[in-house]
Write an enzyme that holds these catalytic residues in place. Structure first.
Site, short mmCIF file in Angstrom:
data_model
loop_
_atom_site.label_atom_id
_atom_site.label_comp_id
_atom_site.label_asym_id
_atom_site.label_seq_id
_atom_site.Cartn_x
_atom_site.Cartn_y
_atom_site.Cartn_z
N GLY A 1 0.86 -1.19 0.00
CA GLY A 1 0.00 0.00 0.00
C GLY A 1 0.88 1.23 0.00
CB ALA B 1 4.23 3.62 -4.54
CB VAL C 1 7.82 8.04 -0.17
CG1 VAL C 1 6.62 7.64 -0.97
CG2 VAL C 1 8.77 8.83 -1.03
CB ALA D 1 7.11 18.73 -0.48
CE LYS E 1 7.59 22.02 -3.05
NZ LYS E 1 8.08 20.65 -3.28
CG LEU F 1 10.29 4.25 -1.56
CD1 LEU F 1 10.14 4.11 -0.05
CD2 LEU F 1 11.30 5.35 -1.89
N GLY G 1 10.64 16.37 -20.08
CA GLY G 1 11.32 16.13 -18.82
C GLY G 1 10.67 16.87 -17.67
#
Lengths: 488, 514
Positions: free
Chosen positions: B17, B20, B52, B55, B83, B338, B439
């Site tokens: 979970g 990601a 993870v 921001a 932000k 990750l 990119g």
């Protein structure tokens, strides 16, 4: 280079009129007056083409305030919406290829995925090209002999049109020359004869002309290749031959008079035994160029192909890995030669001039500018090269030169694009692209590629609901084409 | 006839979970709706998640839009703040500060790019700092925000925004979204996987309680350990710790004591850097470091000594190795998050790389045979993106002038990858910035770091000289005045959140009311 760093003060351009004047016009317009321009014009005339195609979307023309609508009048030319391919992809076929803007996505999917699913539902995936045809708006308009300028409001299908002007090269050069303030440049009519390089074997210090005059400058722009020939391998530009893929070794070109009413309304690229003939209609003549393989076509056969009594010249398709080395940059014919398909060479020249203007060195040390320019130019050149190679790669005709072209190893970038389309109908985007994604798709489909799979997301669509939307789109194209003027 | 029926992916299993896993589940549930594809996510409460990234980057908004998520609701559920960029303190030299904004600098003046004119004028009396010509930076510093104008011709259009949110709440929000759209969540711990003897494809996994799960396509979101992609397929890892040396972090939340800034802060420390991410109900903090230069205790002491408010929990330690999986898509397993790779938290790229992986997977969604061409293209695209992000992150370390710390000195002297060295040389010599269409970090990002960390070109575009100095100066004055007016007209950040209907509803997520 080991000399002391100092601001760039002088630039010298070398080339034939159709290449050197566009470059001079842009540089003069963009550079501060303290940087002097010297132009060495080789107007012997031999070796350059009679006509060129100039695309609607041209940053070069925008920069010089040249409107496409005025070009043909000023350069004895015409306009067209598309190129016609005769004898491609099959011997008897005719195919129109046109800059085509972009089709709207339907439920987030590109149209060809939906049409491929429909074709598969009927057990005929090979019908994709047929189903796609109603949506090839610009190509269909050209095929119907219609013409219109793009609709700048963006509200009608005509916004997708991307007409080109076909003009006489010499008149175009004159037009561009007229954009240069000749009082602020030094012009020599000569050809380079000898090059003096820096003692450490680095950049060019000066160039001696065939009239005895010596030209010294901080930066040299070679538009015809003559300067590069003199420098030779001292400033290695990484020349890559494309002969295995574009196997023509001779070219013959010229123009013949024709009555206006008898001319085709658009350029034609014709596959002939032993070579490719391109014909570009101008105001009152037709400019022809025949690229051929000398082992397959003799000189007489070549003359017959263009219908003009001219001599052929050597030809080799190539591009440079490093068009800018030290203080010498090669553009136009000096950097790339791909031939007449889509008028690739002229198109690249315009792009190179714009790219050069944005990378012009500030000082006489210019390695960073050269490296960045070379990288970006390579991306542009690769796309145009791949697009020019595409018809040869995909053609199914049995032809002597096509057999040779198909036996060559195609570049990785094109291979990936073809493989991805062939396997799943996906178009691979790259950086710095110049050609419409839509035009690529139409060529891929038109030349007979049928993806093995459609996007799985298309399976979620209710085709009964999609059908009316597709019909509305096709109807709007039909109405727009019917409402366009006859090209003649 | 549709696609060959036996080749359709009928079942997808997401392993793990967290951010990601649930981002992937939500996106696939939304995009594959109607295909009859069963999506299952298996996770274990015992294992927990890294959580993870707090921001994000502006691309997250496109992801949320694709899912049809209401932005204000999302903000309210995740304690999100706006932000506008990241403030970098002490990176060039101690005492320096600049903001990497989500927006453009200046606007079109002539043929050359705006920064070329600024470089020409930067020593002139009235020329301000480069950042002062960027609306996003001006608004961030003033603590104000309003939505960008829709009209591209407006100066108020020339910026974007992202969120600072609680990643675990974002995961929970997307878990609700995904499950409402048919994703099945299985609580369980995977103990083994079975592969096809011929193809090597993962066919099933066994859970600790004896259950067996089968699937056609497997998405490995199991975190650093890479349960399927590494432990079973042994894909291999490209270790990039020679480029990005950080390998540990301490993280701790603290109370909010200052006005809530619409930007993240990254402050360089002797052996790493410290993040500060203000959410609506707390501030996320952390210290990223390399253990060659500072020990764990000293690192946590440094972090705790530099909190702005009272710590709300004990600090938590994380370990990582920068790099990426050799193939992010191997056979019928796609590693997202990750498990696919981790560069480091700088520039908030973790969630963006997850998003990138998901979008590429959707674009290249395979048949059950997972054609080599699909996987190869996916890996090409991800490698390209990882490489570009790596170069951008390295630039922050390489472009420093800090004299007092070994790590910074050694970073400055390290041999850079050719791709990054070429970018630095191009800017240093003539102010040329990387240009690529596809990119993550575009010219304004590179410019902000180059100039913010004191890399100034030796020369500028000669075309910048063609505009008379007086006209240029007037243009700069006009931009400055206009930006000041635009910022003054924006509401304060907190006020925007409230009027946008985005105030954090702690009760709705089972937390004590604020």
């Amino acid at each position: 280079m080991t000399q002391e760093s100092r601001p760039l003060a002088s630039i010298a351009l070398f080339g034939k009129p159709h290449g050197v004047w566009p470059a001079a016009a842009v540089l003069q317009k963009q550079l501060p007056e303290r940087i002097s321009l010297t132009i060495v014009e080789d107007n012997a005339g031999a070796g350059h083409r009679t006509a060129c195609l100039l695309p609607a979307k041209s940053p070069l023309h925008d920069l010089l305030d040249i409107r496409l609508e005025e070009l043909a009048e000023q350069c004895h030319g015409r306009y067209s919406l598309a190129l016609e391919w005769q004898g491609w992809p099959n011997e008897s076929s005719r195919f129109f290829s046109a800059p085509s803007g972009g089709l709207p996505l339907i439920e987030g999917l590109e149209l060809h995925h939906i049409l491929l699913r429909a074709a598969r539902m009927h057990g005929k995936p090979s019908d994709l090209g047929h189903l796609y045809e109603p949506f090839r708006f610009a190509a269909r308009a050209a095929s119907a002999g219609k013409f219109a300028w793009p609709d700048t409001s963006g509200l009608s299908p005509a916004a997708m049109l991307g007409p080109a002007a076909h003009v006489e090269s010499s008149a175009y050069a004159e037009l561009l020359k007229g954009k240069v303030d000749l009082g602020r440049v030094i012009v020599h009519h000569a050809v380079p004869h000898e090059v003096r390089q820096e003692k450490d074997g680095g950049g060019i210090r000066s160039v001696k002309l065939d009239n005895g005059i010596s030209i010294a400058a901080d930066f040299f722009v070679d538009v015809s290749g003559q300067l590069s020939d003199l420098v030779g391998e001292k400033l290695d530009s990484g020349r890559q031959s494309l002969a295995p893929l574009l196997p023509f070794d001779r070219v013959i070109s010229g123009a013949r008079s024709a009555k206006s009413g008898s001319l085709a309304s658009h350029p034609v690229i014709r596959a002939l035994p032993g070579g490719v003939l391109s014909e570009i209609p101008l105001a009152d003549k037709i400019a022809s160029e025949f690229l051929f393989v000398s082992s397959l076509v003799d000189e007489e056969g070549a003359k017959n192909a263009i219908g003009i009594d001219k001599k052929s010249a050597a030809f080799e398709a190539f591009f440079l890995d490093r068009p800018w080395t030290e203080n010498l940059v090669r553009i136009g014919e000096a950097a790339t030669r791909l031939g007449s398909q889509f008028d690739s060479d002229q198109r690249l020249l315009a792009e190179e001039i714009i790219l050069l203007a944005s990378h012009l060195p500030a000082r006489n040390r210019m390695q960073a500018e050269a490296a960045t320019y070379n990288a970006q130019q390579a991306a542009r050149c690769e796309e145009i090269r791949d697009f020019a190679l595409l018809p040869f790669t995909l053609s199914r005709s049995d032809g002597d030169f096509l057999d040779i072209a198909r036996s060559g190893e195609i570049p990785e970038s094109l291979k990936l694009r073809i493989d991805q389309f062939k396997s799943r109908g996906r178009f691979v985007p790259y950086d710095h692209e110049l050609i419409d994604r839509q035009q690529w798709l139409e060529m891929l489909i038109g030349f007979g590629l049928v993806p093995a799979r459609h996007d799985p997301l298309a399976d979620a669509l209710d085709m009964h609901k999609i059908q009316p939307a597709l019909k509305r789109l096709a109807d709007s194209f039909n109405r727009a084409i019917a409402g366009m003027d006859d090209h003649r | 006839m549709t696609q060959p029926a036996d080749n359709r992916v009928r079942s997808i299993v997401i392993v793990g979970g967290g951010t990601a896993g649930w981002m992937t589940a939500a996106a696939l549930a939304s995009r594959l709706d109607g295909l009859g594809c069963e999506i299952t996510l298996v996770e274990s409460a015992e294992i927990g998640t890294v959580g993870v990234g707090e921001a994000t980057l502006p691309n997250i908004r496109a992801f949320n839009r694709m899912l049809g998520i209401d932005e204000a609701e999302l903000m309210a559920r995740t304690s999100a703040t706006i932000k506008l960029g990241i403030e970098f303190c002490d990176w060039g030299q101690v005492g320096d500060s600049y903001i990497h904004p989500f927006g453009d600098f200046g606007d079109a003046i002539g043929a050359a790019d705006f920064h070329q004119y600024w470089l020409q004028q930067r020593d002139a009396e009235n020329t301000k700092d480069f950042g002062d010509y960027c609306l996003a930076i001006r608004a961030a510093k003033a603590g104000r925000f309003d939505l960008p104008a829709p009209n591209p011709a407006s100066r108020r259009h020339a910026f974007a925004y992202a969120f600072q949110f609680d990643a675990s709440l974002y995961g929970a929000f997307l878990a609700d979204y995904a499950q409402a759209r048919g994703v099945q969540r299985i609580e369980g711990k995977i103990t083994d996987a079975r592969c096809d003897g011929e193809t090597g494809f993962v066919r099933s996994v066994m859970l600790e309680d004896g259950r067996k799960m089968e699937g056609d396509l497997w998405i490995d979101c199991s975190g650093f350990r890479g349960l399927l992609i590494e432990q079973h397929l042994q894909t291999g890892y490209d270790d990039w710790s020679e480029y990005l040396w950080s390998n540990r972090a301490w993280a701790v939340p603290c109370e909010t004591v200052a006005p809530v800034h619409p930007y993240t802060r990254a402050t360089a420390r002797e052996a790493g850097w410290q993040w500060r991410i203000p959410l609506q109900h707390r501030v996320g903090n952390g210290l990223v470091y390399c253990d060659r230069y500072i020990d764990d205790q000293a690192a946590v002491d440094l972090l705790m000594a530099n909190l702005e408010g009272e710590a709300l929990a004990d600090p938590k330690q994380l370990f990582f190795k920068t790099g990426k999986r050799r193939k992010l898509w191997n056979r019928n397993v796609v590693a997202i998050g990750l498990s696919g790779g981790f560069l480091e938290p700088l520039e908030s790229t973790s969630i963006d790389l997850i998003q990138n992986g998901i979008m590429n997977l959707i674009e290249l969604f395979p048949g059950r045979e997972c054609a080599e061409g699909d996987a190869g293209e996916y890996n090409r695209l991800m490698d390209l993106e990882f490489g570009r992000v790596r170069d951008f992150l390295m630039l922050h370390y390489a472009a420093n002038q800090r004299e007092e710390d070994d790590m910074w000195r050694e970073y400055r002297e390290m041999e850079l990858p050719d791709s990054l060295q070429a970018k630095i040389d191009a800017f240093r010599q003539r102010g040329l910035v990387p240009q690529y269409a596809n990119g993550l970090f575009q010219p304004p990002s590179w410019l902000s770091v180059f100039i913010g960390q004191n890399i100034f070109p030796e020369s500028y575009d000669p075309r910048a000289e063609t505009i008379p100095e007086k006209n240029l100066s007037a243009h700069f004055v006009e931009i400055d005045a206009d930006l000041e007016k635009l910022v003054a007209a924006m509401p304060e950040h907190r006020e925007f959140i409230e009027t946008y209907g985005a105030a954090f509803d702690a009760g709705a997520v089972g937390m004590p009311a604020q």
